[in-house]
Design an enzyme around this catalytic site. Structure first.
Site, PDB file in Angstrom:
ATOM      1  N   HIS A   1      46.765  34.214  34.713  1.00  6.76           N
ATOM      2  CA  HIS A   1      46.235  35.468  35.262  1.00  6.76           C
ATOM      3  C   HIS A   1      45.199  35.204  36.361  1.00  6.76           C
ATOM      4  O   HIS A   1      44.112  34.737  36.087  1.00  6.76           O
ATOM      5  CB  HIS A   1      45.558  36.325  34.173  1.00  6.76           C
ATOM      6  CG  HIS A   1      46.363  36.419  32.915  1.00  6.76           C
ATOM      7  ND1 HIS A   1      45.788  36.639  31.700  1.00  6.76           N
ATOM      8  CD2 HIS A   1      47.694  36.320  32.678  1.00  6.76           C
ATOM      9  CE1 HIS A   1      46.726  36.689  30.773  1.00  6.76           C
ATOM     10  NE2 HIS A   1      47.888  36.482  31.351  1.00  6.76           N
ATOM     11  N   VAL A   2      45.565  35.532  37.539  1.00 11.00           N
ATOM     12  CA  VAL A   2      44.704  35.322  38.702  1.00 11.00           C
ATOM     13  C   VAL A   2      44.327  36.694  39.266  1.00 11.00           C
ATOM     14  O   VAL A   2      45.181  37.577  39.330  1.00 11.00           O
ATOM     15  CB  VAL A   2      45.457  34.542  39.792  1.00 11.00           C
ATOM     16  CG1 VAL A   2      44.490  33.896  40.744  1.00 11.00           C
ATOM     17  CG2 VAL A   2      46.378  33.503  39.183  1.00 11.00           C
TER      18      VAL A   2
END
Lengths: 211, 506
Positions: B443-444
């Protein structure tokens, strides 16, 4: 006079390094697309140590053709990642100069060490407190492990083979062009009087029913 | 009905014109394209990756990551640890290769955004209509018991014994077969990734979809974006094809949290905000493998079927996990026969992981010289380590409560295998360095974050780039800070709101 001696020593050192880096590698055991004979020798030497024959999981890395898998994997990588993998090989092979393997002649190239020395040498990289060394070991082992698992016999033996599943296309799949073929599937289906709109609408209705 | 054009369909350079061009077909871009098309706008959706179909998915881990992910699946961060992180290159973007987890962020997280980021209407109550719309469109439902499989149920059991509240994960999946193959592409096509859910709905309303089309520049005139340009790229090899230009009255970038700031930088638009590419944040993930006496049949069960939000306030969320065995095996210790014996134990194993909110750990996305690929500078701040230590300790407790014989925490410098909770206590005390952890960069977000102050954020609350009239961003980059949970749903909800702003302006 002193300068000439220094130059001669420098020349000898460079010659030694050149021979050490590129000299004396046997031809690879099979025809390879991407790996050269030096890289094949290093990977083969590591495969023997990581995946020997025997144990409850009998298949060896050689039988599982890990080298062939690696070669196919590297062949399709981008040039930057190919370069990184070649750097990894170089680090493992020549790292004995900085971190000699235990025992006699531990400074020889990794691929020239005995199997026992290679195992101890790799173990020391894996257990190092220096992150860079550990990273090299982890990367090498990850590459080889993925190759080992790509062998269906290994997956079967582990009871981890992918389950038999009907590959079900969604109605929407018929909208998209195939990956490796000229022309759009959508057009082909339209020409043959096939799905698109009705299939898509049916799919949507089902989705709305679910929602 | 719209039109689909792929690499094979474009023999020569071309120009197209539309109301709005949307770059990227992942969770953010697909929502925007669908909404705009349903509102009657003439939309072009441009996706760099090709369309994958069930027969294209391979279960071999190495082959799958190379085909489906950018940079051959070997992308890592640079900093105090090399953390692998993935970004899909496919129609459907991340939704094709994620575990389909759809969770709304907790109220406390969202309600804090307004004050912290100078926003007016981003509390949970403001976003609820957008969550509702998106969830209905992609069919979000709880993972049913029949496809949980033993590894997910062990997590439930461990949590039950410890009195930890846990629940089946809500996912955008219909008819799950429990193959555990979410990460390599769902062969059963049960996962409702955007390529089979929202993009077809946009297409149905007339959207033109270009696959294998790589946008390289946003075209700008003064404060106005006037289109995008780029090249068709051959699927899987990236070889250059014909050039294209799409002229539009508005441009929406949804190329992903990594690619969007790179595109802005390449287009000399990064200067519209000092914050472009900065504030790069991850949810670093740590995992623990547990080994049980009885086989766990790990090949069967939803990839991620159960989770607990009980520790979100302590900075992490815990969940179950499975992936390609060759990838999971990396955390097993040893080599030679000992390593092979460990591999043989995989069929008795389960993996639980934690994703951590590490708000002190920031980084930056930068354009790599001579390349379209980015540099990801990101370091795990040592002050965030106690969160990960606490998460590892919690996972250890759950495993032993579920009856695990031993656990493998994957922390360098600690015992590779721990056989009792007492032995695992060392996890709680921490004492390890960031680089000792086997972290993955899940998750960026936040590289183009929304912020009321143009100096501190890239877009406003409606996704419009500060300093421009009609350039929008609608991917996880606009999420201002960790949502505390998996970010797909909040990204889609924000994109749904961005779409409303675009519709109003075009």
């Amino acid at each position: 006079m002193g300068g000439s001696i220094l130059l001669a020593l420098l020349g000898l050192s460079l010659g030694f390094l050149a021979i050490r880096v590129v000299g004396g590698y046997p031809p690879p055991p099979k025809e390879l697309r991407a790996l050269d004979r030096r890289e094949a020798a290093v990977f083969s030497a590591a495969i023997v140590v990581l995946f020997p024959a025997g144990g409850s999981l009998a298949r060896s890395g050689e039988e599982a053709d890990v080298l062939g898998h690696l070669d196919r994997f590297v062949a399709v990588l981008g040039s930057r990642n190919q370069g990184l993998i070649r750097l990894l090989v170089l680090a493992v092979e020549q790292g004995t100069l900085l971190f000699p393997a235990p025992g006699q002649g531990g400074w020889r190239r990794f691929s020239a060490l005995s199997a026992e020395q290679r195992a101890l040498y790799l173990a020391s990289w894996g257990a190092s407190r220096f992150y860079g060394r550990r990273l090299v070991f982890t990367s090498l082992r990850a590459l080889l492990t993925m190759g080992y698992f790509s062998d269906p016999v290994v997956e079967d033996a582990l009871g981890l083979a992918p389950r038999q599943l009907p590959r079900q296309a969604s109605a929407a799949d018929f909208l998209w062009p195939p990956l490796d073929e000229a022309g759009a599937r959508q057009r082909r289906l339209r020409e043959s009087g096939g799905l698109p709109e009705s299939g898509l609408l049916a799919d949507r209705a089902a989705r709305q029913g679910l929602a | 009905m719209g039109q689909v054009r792929s690499f094979a369909d474009q023999a020569r350079d071309f120009v197209d014109r539309c109301d709005v061009v949307v770059v990227g077909s992942g969770p953010g871009g697909a929502v925007v394209a669908w909404q705009l098309a349903e509102a009657g706008r003439d939309v072009v959706l441009v996706e760099e990756g090709p369309a994958f179909q069930p027969e294209d998915f391979v279960t071999d881990g190495a082959a799958a990551i190379r085909r489906l992910l950018r940079e051959d699946g070997l992308r890592t961060t640079r900093g105090n640890l090399r953390m692998p992180t993935m970004q899909a290159i496919a129609l459907g973007g991340g939704s094709l290769v994620n575990s389909a987890i759809c969770v709304r962020p907790p109220r406390a997280t969202l309600d804090g955004w307004c004050e912290e980021f100078n926003l007016r209407a981003s509390q949970l109550s403001d976003l609820e209509p957008h969550f509702d719309a998106v969830e209905a469109a992609i069919g979000v439902a709880a993972t049913p018991d029949e496809v949980q499989g033993q590894r997910n149920l062990l997590f439930r059991e461990g949590c039950r014994v410890l009195g930890i509240e846990a629940e089946p994960i809500r996912r955008n999946v219909r008819g799950c077969q429990g193959s555990g193959e979410c990460l390599t592409g769902c062969r059963a096509r049960a996962k409702q990734s955007t390529d089979i859910s929202l993009v077809p709905r946009a297409l149905e309303c007339g959207t033109r979809v270009y696959t294998s089309a790589q946008v390289r520049r946003v075209l700008v005139r003064g404060r106005r974006a006037v289109g995008v340009s780029g090249r068709m790229v051959r699927p899987l090899t990236g070889e250059d094809g014909p050039a294209f230009r799409i002229e539009a009255r508005a441009v929406v970038l949804a190329a992903g949290c990594i690619a969007t700031p790179v595109l802005l930088e390449r287009s000399a638009l990064a200067g519209t905000s000092q914050a472009c590419g900065r504030n790069l944040q991850f949810h670093p993930g740590v995992a623990v493998m547990g080994v049980f006496d009885s086989p766990t049949d790990p090949g069967f069960g939803a990839t991620q079927g159960y989770h607990s939000l009980a520790f979100v306030e302590r900075g992490y969320k815990i969940e179950t996990f499975w992936g390609p065995p060759g990838v999971l095996a990396m955390r097993l210790p040893g080599q030679g026969l000992a390593y092979k014996e460990n591999l043989a134990r995989l069929r008795h194993a389960a993996v639980f992981d934690a994703i951590a909110t590490v708000n002190r750990s920031h980084g930056r996305v930068r354009l790599r010289r001579g390349s379209l690929a980015p540099h990801l500078d990101w370091s795990l701040d040592p002050r965030d380590l106690p969160i990960l230590a606490d998460a590892l300790w919690t996972l250890a407790k759950i495993f032993f409560a579920a009856g695990a014989k031993s656990i493998l925490p994957g922390v360098a410098g600690l015992p590779e295998e721990m056989h009792s909770l007492d032995e695992a206590r060392v996890l709680r005390t921490g004492g390890f360095r960031p680089e000792d952890l086997l972290c993955t960069g899940n998750h960026v977000f936040s590289t183009t974050r929304m912020h009321g102050d143009p100096a501190l954020g890239v877009v406003d609350e409606l996704g419009r780039c500060h300093g421009t009239d009609n350039l929008f961003v609608a991917d996880s980059g606009i999420v201002p800070r960790s949502p505390s949970v998996n970010p797909m749903l909040v990204t889609m909800a924000l994109a749904h709101r961005v779409a409303g702003g675009v519709i109003a302006s075009v």
